[in-house]
Design a protein around this motif. Sequence first.
Motif, mmCIF file in Angstrom:
data_model
loop_
_atom_site.group_PDB
_atom_site.id
_atom_site.type_symbol
_atom_site.label_atom_id
_atom_site.label_comp_id
_atom_site.label_asym_id
_atom_site.label_seq_id
_atom_site.Cartn_x
_atom_site.Cartn_y
_atom_site.Cartn_z
ATOM 1 N N THR A 121 36.361 43.269 51.686
ATOM 2 C CA THR A 121 36.668 41.915 51.201
ATOM 3 C C THR A 121 35.425 41.192 50.684
ATOM 4 O O THR A 121 34.328 41.737 50.719
ATOM 5 C CB THR A 121 37.278 41.058 52.330
ATOM 6 O OG1 THR A 121 36.265 40.800 53.304
ATOM 7 C CG2 THR A 121 38.450 41.773 52.995
ATOM 8 N N LYS A 122 35.608 39.938 50.288
ATOM 9 C CA LYS A 122 34.487 39.142 49.771
ATOM 10 C C LYS A 122 33.815 38.328 50.880
ATOM 11 O O LYS A 122 32.968 37.476 50.598
ATOM 12 C CB LYS A 122 35.002 38.185 48.685
ATOM 13 C CG LYS A 122 35.497 38.873 47.417
ATOM 14 C CD LYS A 122 36.062 37.837 46.448
ATOM 15 C CE LYS A 122 37.399 38.284 45.846
ATOM 16 N NZ LYS A 122 38.281 37.155 45.490
ATOM 17 N N VAL A 123 34.215 38.585 52.124
ATOM 18 C CA VAL A 123 33.656 37.832 53.251
ATOM 19 C C VAL A 123 32.159 38.113 53.408
ATOM 20 O O VAL A 123 31.729 39.257 53.315
ATOM 21 C CB VAL A 123 34.408 38.181 54.557
ATOM 22 C CG1 VAL A 123 33.700 37.613 55.771
ATOM 23 C CG2 VAL A 123 35.849 37.677 54.484
ATOM 24 N N SER A 124 31.366 37.058 53.618
ATOM 25 C CA SER A 124 29.915 37.205 53.760
ATOM 26 C C SER A 124 29.437 37.115 55.194
ATOM 27 O O SER A 124 28.407 37.677 55.548
ATOM 28 C CB SER A 124 29.190 36.103 52.977
ATOM 29 O OG SER A 124 29.604 36.052 51.652
ATOM 30 N N GLY A 125 30.147 36.349 56.007
ATOM 31 C CA GLY A 125 29.633 36.114 57.352
ATOM 32 C C GLY A 125 30.717 36.042 58.409
ATOM 33 O O GLY A 125 31.882 35.776 58.110
ATOM 34 N N ILE A 126 30.306 36.309 59.639
ATOM 35 C CA ILE A 126 31.234 36.284 60.768
ATOM 36 C C ILE A 126 30.696 35.342 61.823
ATOM 37 O O ILE A 126 29.526 35.418 62.207
ATOM 38 C CB ILE A 126 31.377 37.694 61.381
ATOM 39 C CG1 ILE A 126 31.996 38.648 60.359
ATOM 40 C CG2 ILE A 126 32.222 37.657 62.649
ATOM 41 C CD1 ILE A 126 32.064 40.074 60.839
ATOM 42 N N TRP A 127 31.558 34.462 62.285
ATOM 43 C CA TRP A 127 31.214 33.594 63.406
ATOM 44 C C TRP A 127 31.979 34.135 64.601
ATOM 45 O O TRP A 127 33.197 33.987 64.687
ATOM 46 C CB TRP A 127 31.607 32.157 63.073
ATOM 47 C CG TRP A 127 30.906 31.116 63.883
ATOM 48 C CD1 TRP A 127 29.693 31.237 64.478
ATOM 49 C CD2 TRP A 127 31.369 29.787 64.163
ATOM 50 N NE1 TRP A 127 29.370 30.057 65.121
ATOM 51 C CE2 TRP A 127 30.378 29.159 64.941
ATOM 52 C CE3 TRP A 127 32.526 29.069 63.821
ATOM 53 C CZ2 TRP A 127 30.503 27.853 65.392
ATOM 54 C CZ3 TRP A 127 32.642 27.761 64.274
ATOM 55 C CH2 TRP A 127 31.637 27.155 65.048
ATOM 56 N N LYS B 147 26.051 44.463 54.825
ATOM 57 C CA LYS B 147 25.192 43.265 54.947
ATOM 58 C C LYS B 147 25.953 42.000 55.333
ATOM 59 O O LYS B 147 25.625 40.890 54.911
ATOM 60 C CB LYS B 147 24.390 43.077 53.647
ATOM 61 C CG LYS B 147 25.223 42.826 52.418
ATOM 62 C CD LYS B 147 24.650 43.576 51.209
ATOM 63 C CE LYS B 147 25.675 43.660 50.082
ATOM 64 N NZ LYS B 147 27.048 43.977 50.493
ATOM 65 N N LEU B 148 26.981 42.192 56.161
ATOM 66 C CA LEU B 148 27.666 41.050 56.747
ATOM 67 C C LEU B 148 26.696 40.296 57.656
ATOM 68 O O LEU B 148 25.984 40.906 58.455
ATOM 69 C CB LEU B 148 28.857 41.519 57.589
ATOM 70 C CG LEU B 148 30.183 41.768 56.870
ATOM 71 C CD1 LEU B 148 31.170 42.444 57.808
ATOM 72 C CD2 LEU B 148 30.756 40.469 56.339
ATOM 73 N N ILE B 149 26.691 38.991 57.541
ATOM 74 C CA ILE B 149 25.840 38.190 58.412
ATOM 75 C C ILE B 149 26.669 37.766 59.615
ATOM 76 O O ILE B 149 27.765 37.240 59.460
ATOM 77 C CB ILE B 149 25.293 36.963 57.662
ATOM 78 C CG1 ILE B 149 24.398 37.444 56.521
ATOM 79 C CG2 ILE B 149 24.544 36.039 58.591
ATOM 80 C CD1 ILE B 149 24.187 36.421 55.447
ATOM 81 N N ILE B 150 26.133 38.053 60.803
ATOM 82 C CA ILE B 150 26.916 37.796 62.008
ATOM 83 C C ILE B 150 26.207 36.798 62.910
ATOM 84 O O ILE B 150 25.022 36.954 63.210
ATOM 85 C CB ILE B 150 27.175 39.102 62.776
ATOM 86 C CG1 ILE B 150 27.987 40.061 61.887
ATOM 87 C CG2 ILE B 150 27.923 38.826 64.080
ATOM 88 C CD1 ILE B 150 28.257 41.400 62.504
#
Lengths: 240, 240
Positions: free
Chosen positions: B197-203, B216-219
């Motif tokens: 997907t186009k998701v960049s980050g996870i909270w 390179k997902l930012i977590i």
Amino acid sequence: MADFNDKNRNIDEFDELLRAEQDQSYGGSVSRPDVSSAVVKRLPRYFRYLRVLIREGKTRVSSAELSRMMNLTASQIRQDLNCFGGFGQQGYGYNVNYLYSKICEILGVSFGFRAAVVGAGNLGMALVKSPMFEKRGVDVVAMFDVLPEVIGKKVAGINVYSMDELESKLNEYGVHIVILTLPKEHAKEVVERLHGTKVSGIWNFTGTDLDDGQSKLIIENVHIGDSLMALCYEIAKELD
Amino acid sequence: MADFNDKNRNIDEFDELLRAEQDQSYGGSVSRPDVSSAVVKRLPRYFRYLRVLIREGKTRVSSAELSRMMNLTASQIRQDLNCFGGFGQQGYGYNVNYLYSKICEILGVSFGFRAAVVGAGNLGMALVKSPMFEKRGVDVVAMFDVLPEVIGKKVAGINVYSMDELESKLNEYGVHIVILTLPKEHAKEVVERLHGTKVSGIWNFTGTDLDDGQSKLIIENVHIGDSLMALCYEIAKELD
DNA sequence: TAGATTGTTAATCGATTAACAATC
DNA sequence: TAGATTGTTAATCGATTAACAATC
């Protein structure tokens, strides 16, 4: 003394054991000298990772192994743990269960703190329904709110009282920790009212930085919003 | 350009203004060089305190004044802000509204991030009902769950979708941030599904430290329990 | 005993504070 | 201009890492 080496025991049984032992008043033997806040902030992480090891049935761990799991250096781990005493053994490493029991002592898990929630809104409700407290040996014994529609009800088995009864119920239950999940406008007022009680600490979710110059209430301000923004910062940096 | 000096404007009007300006694509002008994580962690605090100043109608602040409010040194504040450019003026200090607008740029508040919540349980619900996201310019556009009784419902005006639709809806809405409030057992699996997907980050609220070696997902891992334990540590130290 | 790994001291690194020249 | 306060460099402080002797 408890057999900390029994690897066929799961972590919940172990928690029970830890508390039983506490009841026999064995606790309070760790030294807590002046420790930097950098170290204190890492202690709960040790707690978490040791639980993982226990769950996996590991009885022994070296600082090198733990450092790989936790993304720290082995040196740092040894330094951190040595702030509180020598919990390991040369040539062997650390006994997982023993180390866990020590960390639990240091963090007061085995003390049996009692907590109360002020503000039975969405956040307050969500918190008491989570397993967070039980896992950490904290017993939530009461909730408080101003709304008649929740007063007298039970949430997750916990009585919701009127704010009028705040001081009396806090003392009756012997509450150590007050959890503030009410609108920030009323936070200061509640803090004032705690001064006459036996409450020692405040876990503050109101979104303001409370501080209590006068008395010696210990205050932990939680800002989950700050964490969201740190994430946004990293994403914005990336997308630039 | 917006009049950042109008002190008769409240902060909500100001937020609107900030976004209107953003629509005219004026943003993205701050420099974000390599900044230490110690500084990044303080940025959201500046954001919060600047909002207080705006609400109070202050138009100007010196590093000395701000240092007293925030319990930092004036030196540190000047150092921190200078990581991103010279936002102040010698002999004058900082223009509150201008500085706020810069901090908003740096933190991506004016970017207009879109978020989705995975796990419509107590915590997920409590989060979307809070004003946290709006305050920070984050738009929560969707929720996901597996339970038939919540799928198709609306929570705080936000549609709850089936997990089957995860990838498609995330892309449809152009979601940047996924908020994980589901049981930790399913966290890894969801992270995997985000890769396309186009998701960049996870909270991440699942209570485990997720990390995403490969992509390179930012977590951002949230551990409120750690905060509770830090408080317990201080109380236990006191009571010893 | 030999091998492993801690506890602890010393070296390095980074972050905070102090100082002051630049300048509004 | 004189006063105030930033931007920035240098000094200090504290935390992390490396190294190794102690010892299980």
